[in-house]
Design a protein around this motif. Structure first.
Motif, short mmCIF file in Angstrom:
data_model
loop_
_atom_site.label_atom_id
_atom_site.label_comp_id
_atom_site.label_asym_id
_atom_site.label_seq_id
_atom_site.Cartn_x
_atom_site.Cartn_y
_atom_site.Cartn_z
N TYR A 1 0.85 -1.20 0.00
CA TYR A 1 0.00 0.00 0.00
C TYR A 1 0.88 1.24 0.00
N MET A 2 0.57 2.18 -0.90
CA MET A 2 1.32 3.44 -0.97
C MET A 2 0.34 4.57 -0.64
N GLU A 3 0.43 5.07 0.60
CA GLU A 3 -0.61 5.94 1.11
C GLU A 3 -0.70 7.30 0.40
N ASN A 4 0.36 7.71 -0.28
CA ASN A 4 0.30 9.02 -0.94
C ASN A 4 -0.42 8.99 -2.29
N GLY A 5 -0.77 7.81 -2.76
CA GLY A 5 -1.53 7.72 -4.00
C GLY A 5 -0.65 7.90 -5.23
N SER A 6 -1.32 8.13 -6.36
CA SER A 6 -0.61 8.14 -7.65
C SER A 6 -0.22 9.55 -8.09
N LEU A 7 0.68 9.58 -9.06
CA LEU A 7 1.07 10.84 -9.68
C LEU A 7 -0.13 11.49 -10.37
N ASP A 8 -0.96 10.68 -11.01
CA ASP A 8 -2.17 11.20 -11.66
C ASP A 8 -3.04 11.93 -10.64
N TYR A 9 -3.19 11.35 -9.47
CA TYR A 9 -4.01 11.97 -8.41
C TYR A 9 -3.44 13.33 -8.01
N TRP A 10 -2.13 13.39 -7.81
CA TRP A 10 -1.52 14.65 -7.37
C TRP A 10 -1.53 15.72 -8.46
N LEU A 11 -1.32 15.29 -9.69
CA LEU A 11 -1.27 16.27 -10.79
C LEU A 11 -2.65 16.78 -11.20
N HIS A 12 -3.64 15.88 -11.20
CA HIS A 12 -4.91 16.21 -11.84
C HIS A 12 -6.14 16.18 -10.95
N GLU A 13 -6.07 15.49 -9.81
CA GLU A 13 -7.28 15.31 -9.00
C GLU A 13 -7.23 16.04 -7.66
N LYS A 14 -6.11 15.92 -6.98
CA LYS A 14 -6.00 16.48 -5.62
C LYS A 14 -6.02 18.01 -5.64
N THR A 15 -6.86 18.59 -4.82
CA THR A 15 -6.92 20.06 -4.71
C THR A 15 -5.55 20.59 -4.27
N GLU A 16 -5.02 21.52 -5.04
CA GLU A 16 -3.70 22.10 -4.76
C GLU A 16 -2.57 21.07 -4.84
N GLY A 17 -2.86 19.90 -5.36
CA GLY A 17 -1.83 18.85 -5.44
C GLY A 17 -0.69 19.24 -6.35
N ALA A 18 -1.02 19.74 -7.55
CA ALA A 18 0.02 20.09 -8.52
C ALA A 18 0.93 21.18 -7.99
N SER A 19 0.36 22.12 -7.22
CA SER A 19 1.17 23.23 -6.71
C SER A 19 2.18 22.74 -5.66
N GLN A 20 1.94 21.57 -5.08
CA GLN A 20 2.88 21.00 -4.11
C GLN A 20 4.00 20.21 -4.79
N LEU A 21 3.85 20.01 -6.11
CA LEU A 21 4.89 19.32 -6.87
C LEU A 21 5.76 20.36 -7.57
N ASP A 22 6.75 20.89 -6.86
CA ASP A 22 7.63 21.86 -7.50
C ASP A 22 8.53 21.14 -8.50
N TRP A 23 9.35 21.89 -9.24
CA TRP A 23 10.15 21.24 -10.27
C TRP A 23 11.15 20.23 -9.71
N PRO A 24 11.91 20.53 -8.64
CA PRO A 24 12.84 19.51 -8.12
C PRO A 24 12.12 18.21 -7.75
N THR A 25 10.90 18.31 -7.22
CA THR A 25 10.14 17.11 -6.86
C THR A 25 9.73 16.35 -8.12
N ARG A 26 9.29 17.07 -9.15
CA ARG A 26 8.87 16.41 -10.39
C ARG A 26 10.06 15.72 -11.06
N LEU A 27 11.21 16.36 -11.00
CA LEU A 27 12.41 15.75 -11.59
C LEU A 27 12.79 14.49 -10.83
N LYS A 28 12.67 14.54 -9.50
CA LYS A 28 12.99 13.37 -8.67
C LYS A 28 12.04 12.21 -8.99
N ILE A 29 10.78 12.52 -9.23
CA ILE A 29 9.78 11.50 -9.59
C ILE A 29 10.18 10.85 -10.91
#
Length: 239
Positions: A40-68
């Motif tokens: 189980y991965m409690e933080n969910g998917s990249l799709d969820y953070w980018l497109h579904e989670k409220t303010e999710g995309a704004s929490q993915l700054d560029w260094p985080t996206r590059l690390k992903i």
């Protein structure tokens, strides 16, 4: 026959052990249904953070996206080149990339080997699959390139309600680059933060991955190596 084949596939999946692959914990066959049980991965998917989670995309700054991207590419390289037998994922997409923050992990598919059965998700399927119907390593690279574009732009691979010209992400990116408007490709959340040079480099790699001609796409190991060099000066300055 089907159950024997399923068990053989599960054995292959259970041998795939890498920090960027979600661990297969077990399986179940009941009344004709086949289930794979993953960690189980409690933080969910990249799709969820980018497109579904409220303010999710704004929490993915560029260094985080590059690390992903780095983490997911390493997991895919392990499947393609190190794991025995080599595994073709066949369904790389943002909802199959789970986040364990900063790190990303790929969910393995059930059917692992090169196959004549067409699978995949609209927007991520390589153009050659329509003619050849065979899943390949280079097809996985195309799908990974789409994920890269998704992280760079913040857009879904296919946006049904957009005008035809901007509906498909890959076509839209090629169009914007041909018109010299590549800075408009980047997610507005990422612009003006000082990472433009890094994002341009990753965009170049992504566009190589989504080349219409599979023979002109890089290997996933080449992608891993290129992503390591992006932001490497910034990483050195931090240490």
């Amino acid at each position: 026959m089907m159950e024997r084949e399923f068990k053989a596939e599960v054995e292959v999946l259970s041998t795939a052990q890498h920090e960027n692959l979600v661990s297969l914990q077990g399986y179940c066959v009941h009344n004709g249904f086949r289930l794979l049980i993953y960690s189980y991965m409690e933080n969910g998917s990249l799709d969820y953070w980018l497109h579904e989670k409220t303010e999710g995309a704004s929490q993915l700054d560029w260094p985080t996206r590059l690390k992903i991207l780095r983490g997911a590419s390493c997991g895919l390289a392990y499947m393609h080149q190190i794991c025995e037998p080599h595994i073709v994922h066949r369904d790389i997409k943002s909802s199959n990339i789970l986040l364990d923050f900063g790190l990303s992990r790929l969910i393995l598919p059930y059917r692992t080997h090169v196959t004549t059965e067409l699978v995949g998700t609209l927007g991520y399927i390589p153009p050659e699959y329509g003619q050849a119907w065979v899943a390949t390593l280079r097809g996985d690279v195309y799908s990974f390139g789409v994920v890269m574009l998704e992280l760079l732009s913040g857009k879904r691979p296919v946006e049904v309600f957009k005008p035809k010209m901007s509906r498909e992400l890959v076509g839209w990116v090629h169009h914007m680059r041909s018109e010299g408007k590549q800075e408009q490709i980047f997610d507005p959340i990422l612009r003006g933060k000082g990472y433009e040079q890094e994002m341009v480099k990753v965009l170049d790699v992504a566009c190589m991955c989504v080349n219409h001609n599979p023979m002109k796409r890089p290997t996933i190991q080449e992608v891993v190596d290129w992503l390591k060099t992006v932001g490497s000066l910034r990483d050195q300055n931090k240490s």
